[in-house]
Scaffold this active site. Structure first.
Site, short mmCIF file in Angstrom:
data_model
loop_
_atom_site.label_atom_id
_atom_site.label_comp_id
_atom_site.label_asym_id
_atom_site.label_seq_id
_atom_site.Cartn_x
_atom_site.Cartn_y
_atom_site.Cartn_z
N LYS A 61 -0.36 -3.96 -3.46
CA LYS A 61 -1.67 -3.40 -3.11
C LYS A 61 -1.68 -1.95 -3.61
CE LYS A 61 -4.82 -2.27 0.67
NZ LYS A 61 -4.90 -0.82 0.39
N ASP A 107 11.80 5.85 -8.51
CA ASP A 107 11.62 6.47 -9.82
C ASP A 107 12.20 7.87 -9.92
OD1 ASP A 107 10.31 4.18 -10.53
OD2 ASP A 107 8.29 5.04 -10.49
N SER A 110 0.81 -1.21 0.00
CA SER A 110 0.00 0.00 0.00
C SER A 110 0.85 1.27 0.00
CB SER A 110 -0.96 -0.05 1.19
OG SER A 110 -1.94 0.95 1.12
#
Length: 474
Positions: free
Chosen positions: A328, A314, A303
């Site tokens: 999730k 990133d 999550s």
């Protein structure tokens, strides 16, 4: 003057008034019915008649009687369960309150964790600054009585309910403490127990390690304090441990990401049903982060913990080390109702900064390092009694634990044979506990503790991350 004509006029007026009133009532009823259907679309569904019929039949005719509240709550629970979504749930009253409290920076109680061992309840941990610590309770104390009631044979859930209570009230605990001949009587005033989700330590070579267990209301503030403390100790590199972090609130996640993601870069996108609404969270970084950073993840990183790991991977040039995350990538909104109940409903999903959906996929680490196989062994339940002649999965788990700890249990796995008995006795002697060759709660707890210590000493994911950080500049 024509009396009869005058009476006829009055009668017609009264009739007209009555008709107008009837018409007004009819219009009002129709409008009210219309708005009732608009505001309660469920009433337009044919199946709603079935629900209403079932409710009335149960209330009127069910032999044992029924509570209207229980019936309605059960209907809501069933409705949410019919979605087939494990993350959407309806929590009634007390459960809803507990859910809300789980994200707050404190809860009301005495501040201990308790484990069950061979029919006894032992205090596993006393939370710092909690009422239990102030009252003098210590790790290893054995609970004997709560408010004069013996706890032996009591169900664990009942014990916890008995210990909990309203803030300011007193619970009287009787405990047995090693080294004392007589039990101790300790009154504990229930009060605020702090909840900490961030811990930190300084390792060698100026590597600061911050562990986030989950994301709660004050996690961002705790993280800021941890960074400040590590910087004061001369931190040169940062290792962020998100392993086994199940996620939690998005706000503190974004707060932490703002520190590392360059200003204006995307942290994540939250995408609602049919992409009718897309919220893009961009970094509001105040000053550039200059230290090398690495992130630890595993299969239980989920999550909002995945949100943070993906953002740092990133856009912040962070090395992500460990195992592929849980996957999730859906977002739940939870709303607390007037009676304390909570409706938690999946309403959106999120995309990583590079536009990838994470749900049921997870995040791949930049450096894959699996955890030792023994960390995946199932937990041994309380009340365990295994001895020679027994067989099954739990016997196999015990044998695997002993093998990892260096004790030969012989073959085959899954059968508690003579070699296993001797291995158990050897382990028990090394722990200075009665060497009867039987696996009970005490022996199982010691085995689990030694495995945890072994993992902390040889943690391959942590060691790899430390080595990668040492290679970086700074």
């Amino acid at each position: 003057m024509n009396i009869h004509g005058s009476q006829a006029v009055r009668q017609r007026r009264r009739l007209i008034m009555v008709l107008v009133i009837i018409a007004a009532c009819a219009v009002g009823f129709a409008v009210g019915r219309f708005w009732m259907h608009v505001q309660n679309p469920i009433m337009q569904e044919r199946e709603f008649r079935n629900l209403s019929y079932a409710y009335n039949q149960i209330m009127d005719g069910y032999l044992e009687g029924a509570s209207p509240k229980s019936l309605v709550n059960g209907a809501i629970e069933g409705m949410v369960a019919s979605l087939g979504d494990p993350y959407s749930v309806y929590l009634t009253e007390d459960k809803g309150e507990q859910f809300i409290q789980s994200y707050e920076d404190h809860f009301v109680g005495i501040g201990v964790t308790i484990r069950e061992q061979d029919g006894e309840f032992i205090i596993e941990e006393v939370i710092k600054e909690a009422p239990a610590e102030k009252a003098g309770l210590k790790r290893g104390d054995v609970l004997l009585k709560v408010d004069g009631t013996p706890v032996k044979g009591m169900a664990f859930d009942k014990l916890m309910t008995t210990v909990r209570g309203q803030e300011g009230t007193v619970v009287k605990l009787q405990v047995r403490r090693e080294g004392l001949a007589e039990p101790l009587e300790l009154p504990v005033t229930r009060g605020s127990v702090p909840v900490h989700t961030v811990s930190f330590e300084m390792k060698e070579d100026g590597i600061g390690v911050i562990t986030i267990s989950r994301f709660a209301d004050k996690t961002g503030d705790e993280f800021d304090s941890a960074i400040k403390a590590l910087e004061s100790k001369g931190m040169k590199k940062l290792l962020l441990d998100l392993r086994s972090n199940p996620g939690g609130l998005l706000e503190p996640t974004i707060h932490i990401a703002n520190r590392f993601v360059p200003k204006g870069e995307t942290i994540l996108q939250v995408v609602y049903k049919d992409e009718k609404r897309v919220i893009t969270h961009k970094s509001e970084q105040k000053e550039p982060w200059k230290l090398p950073i690495a992130v630890l993840v595993d299969g239980n990183t989920a999550s909002s913990a995945e949100v943070l790991a993906a953002a740092l991977k990133d856009t912040a040039n962070a090395a992500v080390i460990g195992e592929q995350t849980f996957g999730k990538g859906v977002v739940q909104q939870f709303r607390q109702l007037s009676d304390g109940s909570v409706l938690k409903l999946t309403e959106a999903q999120w995309r990583s900064p590079d536009g990838q959906w994470i749900h049921k996929k997870g995040i791949k680490p930049t450096i894959a390092v699996p955890a030792p196989a023994y960390t995946l062994l199932p937990r041994l339940p309380a009340g365990l009694k295994l001895k020679e002649g027994d067989y099954g999965e739990r016997v196999e788990t015990v044998q695997q634990m002993l093998q990892v700890l260096g004790y030969d249990t012989g073959a085959p796995f899954g059968v508690f044979n003579a070699a296993t008995t001797e291995a158990v006795k050897a382990f028990q002697r090394s722990e200075a506990i009665p060497a009867d060759g039987i696996i009970n709660d005490r022996t199982a707890y010691r085995m689990t503790t030694r495995l945890m210590e072994k993992f902390r000493a040889e943690d391959p994911q942590m060691l790899t991350a430390m080595e990668e950080l040492r290679k970086t500049g700074g």
